[in-house]
Design a protein around this motif. Structure first.
Motif, PDB file in Angstrom:
ATOM      1  N   ASP A 171       0.811  -1.223   0.000  1.00  0.00           N
ATOM      2  CA  ASP A 171       0.000   0.000   0.000  1.00  0.00           C
ATOM      3  C   ASP A 171       0.840   1.267   0.000  1.00  0.00           C
ATOM      4  O   ASP A 171       0.292   2.367  -0.083  1.00  0.00           O
ATOM      5  CB  ASP A 171      -0.984   0.013   1.174  1.00  0.00           C
ATOM      6  N   ARG A 172       2.148   1.142   0.035  1.00  0.00           N
ATOM      7  CA  ARG A 172       3.039   2.304  -0.091  1.00  0.00           C
ATOM      8  C   ARG A 172       3.659   2.402  -1.481  1.00  0.00           C
ATOM      9  O   ARG A 172       4.551   3.226  -1.704  1.00  0.00           O
ATOM     10  CB  ARG A 172       4.174   2.233   0.948  1.00  0.00           C
ATOM     11  N   LEU A 173       3.196   1.567  -2.419  1.00  0.00           N
ATOM     12  CA  LEU A 173       3.833   1.534  -3.735  1.00  0.00           C
ATOM     13  C   LEU A 173       3.798   2.885  -4.430  1.00  0.00           C
ATOM     14  O   LEU A 173       4.793   3.303  -5.042  1.00  0.00           O
ATOM     15  CB  LEU A 173       3.178   0.473  -4.613  1.00  0.00           C
ATOM     16  N   ILE A 192       4.013  -9.279  -4.177  1.00  0.00           N
ATOM     17  CA  ILE A 192       4.115 -10.487  -3.357  1.00  0.00           C
ATOM     18  C   ILE A 192       2.759 -10.724  -2.700  1.00  0.00           C
ATOM     19  O   ILE A 192       2.319  -9.915  -1.865  1.00  0.00           O
ATOM     20  CB  ILE A 192       5.212 -10.351  -2.279  1.00  0.00           C
ATOM     21  N   HIS A 193       2.093 -11.820  -3.069  1.00  0.00           N
ATOM     22  CA  HIS A 193       0.760 -12.120  -2.557  1.00  0.00           C
ATOM     23  C   HIS A 193       0.841 -13.199  -1.480  1.00  0.00           C
ATOM     24  O   HIS A 193       1.535 -14.210  -1.678  1.00  0.00           O
ATOM     25  CB  HIS A 193      -0.137 -12.621  -3.680  1.00  0.00           C
ATOM     26  N   PRO A 194       0.124 -13.041  -0.377  1.00  0.00           N
ATOM     27  CA  PRO A 194       0.098 -14.127   0.608  1.00  0.00           C
ATOM     28  C   PRO A 194      -0.587 -15.376   0.045  1.00  0.00           C
ATOM     29  O   PRO A 194      -0.139 -16.501   0.303  1.00  0.00           O
ATOM     30  CB  PRO A 194      -0.681 -13.525   1.779  1.00  0.00           C
ATOM     31  N   PHE A 195      -1.675 -15.170  -0.710  1.00  0.00           N
ATOM     32  CA  PHE A 195      -2.393 -16.244  -1.381  1.00  0.00           C
ATOM     33  C   PHE A 195      -2.732 -15.771  -2.796  1.00  0.00           C
ATOM     34  O   PHE A 195      -2.829 -14.569  -3.050  1.00  0.00           O
ATOM     35  CB  PHE A 195      -3.674 -16.613  -0.638  1.00  0.00           C
ATOM     36  N   ALA A 196      -2.954 -16.706  -3.702  1.00  0.00           N
ATOM     37  CA  ALA A 196      -3.212 -16.341  -5.095  1.00  0.00           C
ATOM     38  C   ALA A 196      -4.458 -15.486  -5.248  1.00  0.00           C
ATOM     39  O   ALA A 196      -4.541 -14.652  -6.154  1.00  0.00           O
ATOM     40  CB  ALA A 196      -3.332 -17.607  -5.946  1.00  0.00           C
ATOM     41  N   ASP A 197      -5.451 -15.674  -4.353  1.00  0.00           N
ATOM     42  CA  ASP A 197      -6.697 -14.929  -4.461  1.00  0.00           C
ATOM     43  C   ASP A 197      -6.778 -13.768  -3.478  1.00  0.00           C
ATOM     44  O   ASP A 197      -7.850 -13.221  -3.231  1.00  0.00           O
ATOM     45  CB  ASP A 197      -7.892 -15.860  -4.253  1.00  0.00           C
ATOM     46  N   PRO A 199      -5.068  -9.863  -2.142  1.00  0.00           N
ATOM     47  CA  PRO A 199      -4.270  -8.734  -2.625  1.00  0.00           C
ATOM     48  C   PRO A 199      -2.818  -8.858  -2.182  1.00  0.00           C
ATOM     49  O   PRO A 199      -2.510  -9.490  -1.164  1.00  0.00           O
ATOM     50  CB  PRO A 199      -4.946  -7.526  -1.967  1.00  0.00           C
ATOM     51  N   ALA A 200      -1.926  -8.253  -2.940  1.00  0.00           N
ATOM     52  CA  ALA A 200      -0.515  -8.239  -2.562  1.00  0.00           C
ATOM     53  C   ALA A 200      -0.347  -7.523  -1.227  1.00  0.00           C
ATOM     54  O   ALA A 200      -0.957  -6.481  -0.979  1.00  0.00           O
ATOM     55  CB  ALA A 200       0.309  -7.541  -3.638  1.00  0.00           C
TER      56      ALA A 200
END
Length: 248
Positions: A171-173, A192-197, A199-200
């Motif tokens: 969220d700082r991108l 980098i996503h925690p899970f495929a579905d 948000p990064a």
């Protein structure tokens, strides 16, 4: 300080770190995997803590020399001990320095400009948004002088054509891109996503000093499956040191 000893890269790195302060985790592993310098090149890491990133990067990249800067003398002492513990004293070193307060001095004339710079900057620069971490972790979570100071340091530390790489909150991108574009170009972003579905949650961002290529959004890395193993096959290979995070 109570210290535990952990193993990184499938046991290739021994890391002694404080039990109750900031502890190296996935962010450190990803940043080390994103370091793609060649033998004979030099790297500087801002805020090296106990040395997880620099140790892992050095094992991944034989022949690379790395200097870590750390403002906490206790953490710097742990990093020095870890360098000796892993037999990397010929290529790695640590300096006690605070990049947020240049008056303390960050002078490394024997290295000149580095080929690459790395950092996992504190994720907050507004104390009011910080969710009251333990006092021992506050310095690792709060950038008192702001994220721009870190990005400026990473840029100034490298030669023309050198790279700067950081891992930060997704969220700082927008802030990161704005700050980097004033100092470097040829920006690449890997979500980098925690899970495929999901948000990064993190982004790896790399730029080239004086680079002119357009921004590139690279394929995302997913860390965990919803079922089955703890990590995806790709993430597991990175954690074990069997794969890197390539930029090309």
């Amino acid at each position: 300080m109570n210290v535990s000893e952990d193993r990184l890269l499938n046991g290739a790195v021994r890391l002694r770190q404080g039990e109750h302060g900031y502890r190296a985790g996935m962010d450190a592993a990803l940043l080390a995997a994103a370091c793609d310098t060649a033998p004979g090149e030099t790297v500087i890491e801002a805020g090296c803590g106990a040395g997880a990133v620099m140790l892992s990067a050095a094992v991944r990249r034989p022949g690379v020399r790395i200097v870590g800067l750390e403002r906490d003398p206790e953490a710097a002492a742990l990093a020095e001990g870890n360098i000796a513990l892993n037999g990397l004293g010929e290529r790695l070193s640590v300096r006690v320095a605070d990049i947020e307060h240049p008056a303390t001095g960050v002078a490394l004339p024997e290295f000149g400009k580095f080929d690459a710079s790395l950092a996992n900057p504190p994720y907050f620069d507004d104390a009011s948004r910080l969710r009251a971490p333990a006092l021992a972790k506050r310095g690792a979570f709060l950038a008192e002088a702001g994220l721009g100071v870190w990005i400026d340091f990473l840029s100034r530390s490298v030669r023309e054509g050198g790279t700067l790489t950081l891992v930060h909150r997704a969220d700082r991108l927008a802030d990161i891109l704005t700050l980097i574009e004033r100092r470097a170009g040829s920006i690449q972003v890997r979500p980098i996503h925690p899970f495929a579905d999901a948000p990064a949650g993190r982004v790896l961002v790399r730029a080239v000093r004086s680079g002119r290529a357009p921004l590139r959004l690279l394929p995302a890395l997913t860390l965990h499956p919803r079922e089955g193993t703890k990590h995806t096959a790709e993430a597991e290979a990175i954690l074990r040191g069997e794969a890197d995070l390539a930029w090309s």
